[in-house]
Every structure is written in structure tokens, then in C-alpha cells.
Design a protein around this motif. Structure first.
Motif, short mmCIF file in Angstrom:
data_model
loop_
_atom_site.label_atom_id
_atom_site.label_comp_id
_atom_site.label_asym_id
_atom_site.label_seq_id
_atom_site.Cartn_x
_atom_site.Cartn_y
_atom_site.Cartn_z
N ASN A 1 47.86 104.80 46.37
CA ASN A 1 48.40 103.37 46.46
C ASN A 1 48.56 103.58 47.96
N ASN B 1 49.63 100.75 49.94
CA ASN B 1 50.29 99.86 50.74
C ASN B 1 51.72 100.30 50.58
N LEU C 1 63.05 99.37 43.61
CA LEU C 1 61.82 99.58 43.07
C LEU C 1 61.81 98.43 41.98
N GLY C 2 60.29 98.07 41.86
CA GLY C 2 60.13 97.13 40.64
C GLY C 2 59.16 97.84 39.95
N SER D 1 56.84 98.04 36.02
CA SER D 1 56.49 97.16 35.12
C SER D 1 56.84 97.90 33.72
N VAL E 1 58.71 92.89 34.96
CA VAL E 1 59.00 93.69 36.06
C VAL E 1 60.60 94.01 35.98
N PHE F 1 63.92 95.68 37.90
CA PHE F 1 64.14 96.26 39.18
C PHE F 1 65.28 97.19 39.04
N LYS G 1 55.28 98.33 40.63
CA LYS G 1 54.82 97.14 41.20
C LYS G 1 55.34 96.87 42.67
N SER G 2 56.38 96.91 43.12
CA SER G 2 57.07 96.83 44.59
C SER G 2 57.89 97.85 44.90
N ILE G 3 57.84 98.11 46.31
CA ILE G 3 58.94 98.83 46.66
C ILE G 3 59.60 98.23 47.93
N GLU G 4 60.84 98.33 48.13
CA GLU G 4 61.53 97.39 49.26
C GLU G 4 62.42 98.47 49.53
#
Length: 122
Positions: A21, A23, A35-36, A38, A47, A49, A89-92
Motif C-alpha cells: 500500500n 499511500n 481506521l476505516g 471494509s 466501511v 471506523f 480503506k482509510s488511515i487518518e
């Protein structure tokens, strides 16, 4: 023999590069992440969180993992996530903290004000 092993490692690295991965933000121990992930329920996919503090990082490359800890209803919950998983799906990064350890396992033993980490401003 040594040349054969080196060729094997190069082939393995080429194979792993396809699935990495690219990005990802720079994740450090002590960061608070959102964290998102799936989740498939029947034939629907959504998704979910989750939010928590990174208490450990392990390995590098394709099998890199982080351990996320959060407290839900007074009970500490830890979960290990594969960073390069396609289900992630997402990391913030919500907050960064100054820590002096590479593993924050001591947060398991403490609770209340003792678990506060000092925020780092970059």
C-alpha cells in the motif's frame, strides 16, 4: 548457493512490491488513528471506523502490522491490523504523542489519568 538465495529474495521482493500500500501516512507508536475497515455483511459491503492508540508496530514490508488499543465501556480492546491489507480503506492520524518506548504495553496495566500521553506538535 548464495547466488540462488539472493535471486530468490529478489523475486520475493518483486512479488511483494505489487501488493504494498503506497499511500500510507507515517505511523508511529503513540499516534491516535482512525481506521476505516471494509466489512462484508451478507452481500453488502460497508466501511466500519475504529479509533485507538498505536501501542506496537511489528515487522516491515508486506507483513507489517500495528496493534491498536481503545477502551470501550471500561474494557480495553486491542486489535492487530495488517497495514497493507486491501480491507483497510482509510488511515487518518488524529493525534501524535511523544513516547520514549517502542512498545506501549504499559498502557494495559494503567487506567485513568495515568494513560494520558503527551501530545507532540510537529
Amino acid at each position: 548457493m548464495k547466488l540462488k538465495n539472493n535471486l530468490h529474495l529478489l523475486a520475493q521482493k518483486d512479488l511483494e512490491d505489487k501488493f504494498l500500500n503506497r499511500n500510507l501516512p507515517l505511523i508511529r507508536v503513540g499516534d491516535t488513528l482512525k481506521l476505516g475497515v471494509s466489512i462484508t455483511e451478507g452481500n453488502k459491503e460497508r466501511v466500519q471506523f475504529t479509533e485507538g492508540v498505536v501501542i506496537a508496530k511489528k515487522s516491515s514490508g508486506l507483513d507489517a502490522t500495528i496493534t491498536l488499543r481503545r477502551v470501550m465501556q471500561g474494557v480495553g480492546v486491542e486489535r492487530v491490523y495488517l497495514i497493507n491489507s486491501p480491507k483497510l480503506k482509510s488511515i487518518e492520524i488524529l493525534r501524535s504523542s511523544t513516547v520514549r518506548r517502542s512498545k506501549l504495553y504499559y498502557l494495559r496495566l494503567r487506567f485513568g489519568k495515568a494513560t494520558r500521553l503527551q501530545q507532540r506538535f510537529d
